[in-house]
Scaffold this motif. Structure first.
Motif, PDB file in Angstrom:
ATOM      1  N   ALA A  80       0.826  -1.208   0.000  1.00 23.35           N
ATOM      2  CA  ALA A  80       0.000   0.000   0.000  1.00 23.35           C
ATOM      3  C   ALA A  80       0.859   1.256   0.000  1.00 23.35           C
ATOM      4  CB  ALA A  80      -0.926  -0.010   1.216  1.00 23.35           C
ATOM      5  N   GLU A  90      -4.260   7.260  -3.753  1.00 20.58           N
ATOM      6  CA  GLU A  90      -5.074   6.294  -4.467  1.00 20.58           C
ATOM      7  C   GLU A  90      -4.915   4.930  -3.820  1.00 20.58           C
ATOM      8  OE1 GLU A  90      -3.682   6.126  -8.475  1.00 20.58           O
ATOM      9  OE2 GLU A  90      -1.771   5.211  -7.925  1.00 20.58           O
ATOM     10  N   GLY A  91      -5.799   4.016  -4.215  1.00 21.60           N
ATOM     11  CA  GLY A  91      -5.709   2.649  -3.718  1.00 21.60           C
ATOM     12  C   GLY A  91      -6.658   2.385  -2.568  1.00 21.60           C
ATOM     13  N   PRO A  92      -6.621   1.166  -2.015  1.00 21.77           N
ATOM     14  CA  PRO A  92      -7.573   0.766  -0.969  1.00 21.77           C
ATOM     15  C   PRO A  92      -7.322   1.461   0.362  1.00 21.77           C
ATOM     16  CG  PRO A  92      -5.954  -0.963  -1.343  1.00 21.77           C
ATOM     17  CD  PRO A  92      -5.719   0.069  -2.404  1.00 21.77           C
ATOM     18  N   THR A  94      -9.251   1.140   4.249  1.00 25.59           N
ATOM     19  CA  THR A  94     -10.303   0.536   5.070  1.00 25.59           C
ATOM     20  C   THR A  94     -10.413   1.276   6.396  1.00 25.59           C
ATOM     21  OG1 THR A  94      -9.961  -1.634   4.073  1.00 25.59           O
ATOM     22  CG2 THR A  94     -11.119  -1.572   6.181  1.00 25.59           C
ATOM     23  N   ASP A 121     -10.052   3.678  -3.010  1.00 25.45           N
ATOM     24  CA  ASP A 121     -11.022   2.586  -2.950  1.00 25.45           C
ATOM     25  C   ASP A 121     -11.397   2.392  -1.487  1.00 25.45           C
ATOM     26  OD1 ASP A 121     -12.561   0.346  -3.270  1.00 25.45           O
ATOM     27  OD2 ASP A 121     -10.906  -0.988  -3.802  1.00 25.45           O
ATOM     28  N   LEU A 122     -12.506   3.012  -1.069  1.00 20.80           N
ATOM     29  CA  LEU A 122     -12.855   3.098   0.356  1.00 20.80           C
ATOM     30  C   LEU A 122     -13.733   1.937   0.799  1.00 20.80           C
ATOM     31  CD1 LEU A 122     -12.531   4.962   2.853  1.00 20.80           C
ATOM     32  CD2 LEU A 122     -14.717   6.009   2.216  1.00 20.80           C
ATOM     33  N   THR A 123     -13.376   1.358   1.941  1.00 23.27           N
ATOM     34  CA  THR A 123     -14.196   0.350   2.610  1.00 23.27           C
ATOM     35  C   THR A 123     -14.423   0.796   4.046  1.00 23.27           C
ATOM     36  OG1 THR A 123     -13.307  -1.466   1.271  1.00 23.27           O
ATOM     37  CG2 THR A 123     -14.339  -2.057   3.359  1.00 23.27           C
ATOM     38  N   ASP A 139      -7.202  -0.105   8.141  1.00 23.09           N
ATOM     39  CA  ASP A 139      -6.101   0.855   8.115  1.00 23.09           C
ATOM     40  C   ASP A 139      -6.244   1.914   9.194  1.00 23.09           C
ATOM     41  OD1 ASP A 139      -4.856  -0.263   5.746  1.00 23.09           O
ATOM     42  OD2 ASP A 139      -6.548   0.560   4.626  1.00 23.09           O
ATOM     43  N   LYS A 279      -3.062   8.567   1.907  1.00 20.91           N
ATOM     44  CA  LYS A 279      -4.491   8.250   2.038  1.00 20.91           C
ATOM     45  C   LYS A 279      -4.971   8.524   3.459  1.00 20.91           C
ATOM     46  CE  LYS A 279      -3.748   4.112   0.654  1.00 20.91           C
ATOM     47  NZ  LYS A 279      -3.838   2.687   0.265  1.00 20.91           N
TER      48      LYS A 279
END
Length: 296
Positions: A80, A90-92, A94, A121-123, A139, A279
């Motif tokens: 990451a 950018e990218g995931p 959480t 890419d949000l969770t 995260d 992020k």
């Protein structure tokens, strides 16, 4: 130890069967079985008990899984960080927080965040328990108590209080208490004592103004603040809810407004390895801006 075999082993331990692990890895069941057998042979130990209902790790398998899982989590964190080489994050990502705060306050606001940072890419994981940030179960955590895990970075975002809320239908039927002692004649909803609440002193309302010799009996115990809120909405009784409910739940009435519960601080928490993550930085700044506009 062969890295490919360890990757297959990790998938099998997670899935509990060769078949499901094969589906996740896009391998045949026989190929997965051969990899595990080869790993067991090279190590000279049995890693799984074979049962008709699935695979159960042996003691050696459990030991190996804990280590492999930790390595994979660290690699995911490095991956990451390496992916954030550009200026634009950018990218995931959480995020985990409580069911109530996530449902009522956070999720209605993420549209603005994603419009500003569409490459993220949000969770969001809603859980009143503590996910293991060091093992990358999430995260970032938004918590209402300081983290108990070591080696986590925390920042205080805001401090609020708890107040008493009731639905108009409840007040119409039962009246409105004028002083804390009047709560003896009302239905009180509390967080169940058998469960660990996400904040300290959650059930202060059951004792507010009460005679210690005549303890109150709650009308309902429930292990989730959002469920307490829904019970209040239904007209069941009165509950102590965080201040942000006064903004997000406009159909509730604040009763005994001078009666204030303990302070509650929201902490922004993440693993030390993510200290320089872009992020995490932009999400933290987004929360600070949103909370600065609060009206509770």
């Amino acid at each position: 130890m062969d890295w490919d075999k360890l990757r297959v082993f990790h998938a099998v331990a997670d899935a509990g069967s060769f078949t499901h692990a094969g589906e996740a890895l896009n391998l045949s069941q026989s190929a997965v079985s051969r990899q595990i057998s080869g790993l067991e042979e090279s190590l000279g130990v049995t890693l799984f008990h074979r049962h008709a209902r699935g695979l159960i790790p042996t003691e050696a398998g459990e030991m190996l899984y804990r280590t492999v899982h930790e390595v994979f989590a660290k690699l995911a964190m490095v991956e990451a960080k390496l992916g954030e080489t550009r200026e634009r994050p950018e990218g995931p990502l959480t995020i985990t927080t409580t069911v109530a705060f996530g449902s009522l306050w956070l999720t209605p606001r993420v549209k603005r965040f994603l419009e500003r940072y569409p490459e993220i890419d949000l969770t969001i994981v809603l859980n009143d328990g503590e996910l293991d940030l060091a093992m990358r179960e999430a995260d970032v955590a938004l918590r209402f108590m300081p983290p108990r895990q070591p080696d986590l970075v925390k920042r205080q975002l805001i401090t609020m209080h708890y107040h008493c809320f009731a639905a108009p239908d409840y007040i119409k039927q039962h009246g409105i208490p004028q002083k804390p002692e009047d709560l003896d004649d009302h239905n009180i909803i509390i967080y169940g004592e058998k469960f660990r609440p996400p904040v300290e002193r959650m059930n202060w309302l059951i004792e507010a103004g009460a005679d210690p010799a005549k303890p109150r009996k709650p009308v309902l115990r429930v292990n989730n603040i959002y469920s307490m809120f829904r019970a209040v909405q239904s007209g069941l009784g009165i509950a102590a809810l965080p201040d942000y409910f006064s903004l997000e739940a406009g159909n509730l009435v604040k009763v005994l407004p001078d009666l204030r519960g303990p302070e509650v601080t929201i902490y922004f928490v993440y693993a030390e390895e993510l200290r320089h993550s872009k992020k995490v930085e932009v999400f933290r700044d987004f929360l600070i801006r949103e909370l600065a506009q609060r009206r509770f």
